[in-house]
Motif scaffolding. Structure first.
Motif, PDB file in Angstrom:
ATOM      1  N   ASP A  48       0.869  -1.168   0.000  1.00  0.00           N
ATOM      2  CA  ASP A  48       0.000   0.000   0.000  1.00  0.00           C
ATOM      3  C   ASP A  48       0.913   1.227   0.000  1.00  0.00           C
ATOM      4  O   ASP A  48       1.578   1.506   0.996  1.00  0.00           O
ATOM      5  CB  ASP A  48      -0.892  -0.018   1.255  1.00  0.00           C
ATOM      6  CG  ASP A  48      -1.805   1.192   1.332  1.00  0.00           C
ATOM      7  OD1 ASP A  48      -1.678   2.103   0.484  1.00  0.00           O
ATOM      8  OD2 ASP A  48      -2.638   1.241   2.251  1.00  0.00           O
ATOM      9  N   LYS A  50       0.067   4.215  -0.003  1.00  0.00           N
ATOM     10  CA  LYS A  50      -0.479   5.353   0.756  1.00  0.00           C
ATOM     11  C   LYS A  50       0.129   5.409   2.150  1.00  0.00           C
ATOM     12  O   LYS A  50       0.425   6.467   2.675  1.00  0.00           O
ATOM     13  CB  LYS A  50      -2.000   5.236   0.867  1.00  0.00           C
ATOM     14  CG  LYS A  50      -2.748   5.506  -0.423  1.00  0.00           C
ATOM     15  CD  LYS A  50      -4.255   5.442  -0.192  1.00  0.00           C
ATOM     16  CE  LYS A  50      -5.011   5.391  -1.505  1.00  0.00           C
ATOM     17  NZ  LYS A  50      -4.768   4.128  -2.239  1.00  0.00           N
ATOM     18  N   PRO A  52       3.256   4.430   3.590  1.00  0.00           N
ATOM     19  CA  PRO A  52       3.403   3.293   2.668  1.00  0.00           C
ATOM     20  C   PRO A  52       3.857   2.049   3.433  1.00  0.00           C
ATOM     21  O   PRO A  52       4.564   2.162   4.442  1.00  0.00           O
ATOM     22  CB  PRO A  52       4.522   3.769   1.743  1.00  0.00           C
ATOM     23  CG  PRO A  52       5.324   4.718   2.577  1.00  0.00           C
ATOM     24  CD  PRO A  52       4.406   5.320   3.601  1.00  0.00           C
ATOM     25  N   LYS A 480       0.340  10.561  -6.472  1.00  0.00           N
ATOM     26  CA  LYS A 480      -0.580   9.620  -5.819  1.00  0.00           C
ATOM     27  C   LYS A 480      -0.257   8.167  -6.199  1.00  0.00           C
ATOM     28  O   LYS A 480      -0.119   7.843  -7.382  1.00  0.00           O
ATOM     29  CB  LYS A 480      -2.005   9.971  -6.269  1.00  0.00           C
ATOM     30  CG  LYS A 480      -3.107   9.307  -5.469  1.00  0.00           C
ATOM     31  CD  LYS A 480      -4.453   9.895  -5.881  1.00  0.00           C
ATOM     32  CE  LYS A 480      -5.598   9.323  -5.097  1.00  0.00           C
ATOM     33  NZ  LYS A 480      -5.902   7.956  -5.350  1.00  0.00           N
ATOM     34  N   ASP A 481      -0.115   7.331  -5.180  1.00  0.00           N
ATOM     35  CA  ASP A 481       0.107   5.890  -5.385  1.00  0.00           C
ATOM     36  C   ASP A 481       1.322   5.578  -6.249  1.00  0.00           C
ATOM     37  O   ASP A 481       1.331   4.620  -7.010  1.00  0.00           O
ATOM     38  CB  ASP A 481      -1.140   5.222  -5.994  1.00  0.00           C
ATOM     39  CG  ASP A 481      -2.260   5.105  -4.978  1.00  0.00           C
ATOM     40  OD1 ASP A 481      -1.958   5.091  -3.770  1.00  0.00           O
ATOM     41  OD2 ASP A 481      -3.425   5.032  -5.384  1.00  0.00           O
TER      42      ASP A 481
END
Length: 635
Positions: A48, A50, A52, A480-481
């Protein structure tokens, strides 16, 4: 089709497509077929960006030294694992077999255990390029301690800040080191550093230069007598796949170094797999990476990658200019080196010297040439290709970072057609993306943008030691990501990548984004120029103007300099356009560089902007003395 050894260009595309279509299956097959595990994983990947959080081979257990040493003993026990080539060519080279390496590593492991080092403890290693350095890394890994190697050219201030950041319990150092015709008092530097390091309980000292040093009672111990007494048997500590293997500090843009944490299993697999393919290693090749183990290049491509493949890896203690500029070529001839991996800085320095240094040596053993550390300029690429490789040894121009753990974009020799200054294509499993300033991916070819990676690879750094928030902010918030590399890149008409330099090295002049790398490449084509660095400085009309710091192959008087300035701007105009012409050109004796050869543009920007009271710590530079010279001559 084995994914492990890519033999031709078509096969690269098949393997690459498979690695993108089903990354988990791809890496699982490599992990299963080529490594030794104590326990199999229960999930290949959880991630993930986000948070992270990245976890490869969760639940698996292993020890990296079993993969680098023990498993080779039965079939390759007498094969040379490490060739040590000393600083002084008259001192005999040392060939350490896999059996001897096992003996040395297990003894060192037992010495560390005897000093109270256990799984999870941090050990700082501050050693010259001698066998004990590689042995120390492997001994830490064997007992589950986390090694933190600090390049043995850093100042005591830089050393103490790294020791304290990771709270190292033990430091391994030496009385001193040889560097060309000089000796360096490493123990004195360590003594200074340890005055500010209450966490260090023991200093183990290797005798290398036999100098008179002070040994602090209760803390400092000579290493050799302890090794002599230790038993050459040590059961490897069973590690979880995600347990940290090492911390390695890299300079941050804010000044405070970042302790990048690399895990055990993912790092092992990726460093081994990239080594095998990018250097086209085959038994009984002799492979030589000229880097220092104090950098990620040395970790991945002197120690772990080669040894995991049962290779013969060469460690060189000296410098390319001692006793003369033929030293590299003498070593290639002497050990019949097949793969040579070095930096553009070294290539450019050697290219300035008389060609007879090369012509006096037989380089016919070379099969693959590598370049690492920064994008290689076209002139250096051609010189390397023509004179060292004789146009028969492909050049792998490798792009990667401390944070990535292994090579990310590179040709595969004898597979990928090379193109000067281009790192070419992503390695299997790597999914690059070029982003614009609004965070939108730029599709298609013949485009340039900011280089990001969309999907995790096994050797991505997992965090910054003690500061996960900084890790998140530095690498995962800009886009993002995505993992943001901090580098700009362009993709040509066939999809090849060229790294254009750090994004903070893009200067906006009159609304035009100008990457410094293409301008520097143009300047470096001038026959009188050795090296250059471009930075921006504030300008009333343009917002920013360009300031060039240029070193010359031979220094001439100022009248000649004036003509040179005109000629340099003429070349830039021809290659890029008048918009990229330099407002100021200062001829300098040298450029401030990090120990790995990167030009410290941050310092040059401050000088160009006349902000010389706030240069930060320059003591960790390779050549701090040039900073004063540059300030004196600033325009």
């Amino acid at each position: 089709m084995s994914n492990y050894s890519i033999k031709h260009f078509e096969e690269y595309f098949q393997v690459y497509r498979k690695s993108i279509r089903d990354p988990e299956l791809f890496w699982e097959e490599i992990a299963e077929e080529h490594f030794v595990w104590r326990k199999r994983w229960n999930s290949v990947l959880k991630w993930d960006f986000k948070k992270p959080e990245i976890k490869w081979f969760g639940g698996a257990q292993l020890n990296i030294t079993e993969n680098c040493i023990d498993r080779h003993l039965r079939t390759k026990g007498d094969k040379t694992a490490i060739i040590f080539e000393p600083n002084n060519p008259n001192e005999e080279a040392l060939h350490i077999s896999y059996k001897e390496l096992h003996d040395r590593v297990t003894r060192m492991s037992n010495v560390l255990k005897d000093k109270g080092v256990k799984k999870g403890d941090r050990v700082c290693i501050y050693l010259p390029m001698i066998p004990e350095l590689a042995v120390a890394l492997l001994a830490c890994a064997r007992i589950g301690a986390i090694h933190s190697v600090v390049f043995a050219g850093f100042s005591s201030t830089a050393l103490s800040s790294r020791i304290n950041d990771s709270e190292c319990k033990v430091i391994i150092t030496s009385d001193g080191s040889y560097r060309g015709s000089k000796t360096i008092d490493l123990k004195g530097i360590v003594d200074d550093a340890l005055e500010k390091c209450p966490c260090v309980e023991t200093a183990l000292v290797v005798k290398r230069i036999n100098s008179e040093i002070t040994m602090k009672k209760g803390r400092d111990l000579w290493l050799q007598p302890l090794l002599d007494q230790a038993i050459p048997h040590c059961e490897p500590e069973i590690m979880e796949a995600e347990d940290p293997l090492f911390i390695l500090y890299t300079s941050g843009s804010t000044g405070k170094p970042k302790g990048m944490v690399h895990s055990t299993a993912g790092y092992m697999i990726y460093s081994a797999y990239t080594f095998k393919n990018i250097f086209n290693y085959k038994d009984p090749d002799v492979y030589w990476c000229t880097a220092d183990i104090g950098w990620i290049t040395g970790h991945s491509y002197i120690v772990y990658g080669p040894l995991a493949n049962g290779a013969t890896t060469l460690m060189f203690e000296g410098v390319p200019s001692y006793p003369d500029f033929g030293r590299f070529w003498e070593i290639v001839e002497k050990h019949k080196v097949n793969q040579l991996y070095t930096a553009p800085t070294a290539i450019r320095a050697l290219a300035k010297e008389n060609i007879s240094f090369i012509e006096n040596h037989d380089l016919s053993s070379l099969k693959v040439l590598g370049s690492v550390g920064e994008p290689i300029n076209e002139e250096a690429w051609h010189w390397y290709n023509d004179n060292v490789g004789k146009k028969k040894s492909p050049i792998v121009d490798t792009w990667w970072q401390t944070e990535t753990g292994g090579i990310m974009i590179s040709p595969i020799p004898y597979c990928t057609p090379t193109k000067p200054t281009y790192a070419t294509l992503p390695f299997p499993g790597i999914q690059p993306a070029l982003m614009d300033e609004h965070g939108v991916e730029i599709k298609g070819n013949q485009v340039d943008g900011r280089l990001c990676i969309k999907f995790p690879w096994p050797s991505i750094a997992r965090t910054i030691w003690g500061d996960h928030q900084r890790y998140k902010e530095t690498y995962f918030t800009a886009y993002k990501d995505m993992y943001f590399t901090g580098d700009g890149a362009l993709r040509d008409e066939v999809g090849y990548y060229r790294i254009t330099g750090r994004v903070d090295d893009v200067i906006i002049v009159s609304g035009h984004n100008l990457g410094t790398a293409p301008i520097e490449d143009s300047i470096n084509e001038h026959p009188a120029v050795a090296e250059s660095a471009i930075v921006g400085f504030p300008h009333d009309v343009k917002g920013n103007a360009l300031y060039g710091f240029v070193t010359l192959k031979e220094t001439g008087e100022s009248r000649v300099h004036e003509n040179l300035r005109k000629e340099i701007n003429q070349i830039i105009t021809e290659h890029i356009g008048p918009i990229a012409k330099l407002d100021k050109i200062q001829f300098v004796t040298g450029l401030p560089k990090t120990r790995s050869g990167k030009i410290m543009r941050r310092i040059l920007r401050k000088i160009a902007g006349n902000d010389i009271n706030n240069l930060g710590d320059t003591s960790t530079l390779l050549n701090p003395e040039v900073v004063d010279d540059i300030i004196k001559g600033a325009l």
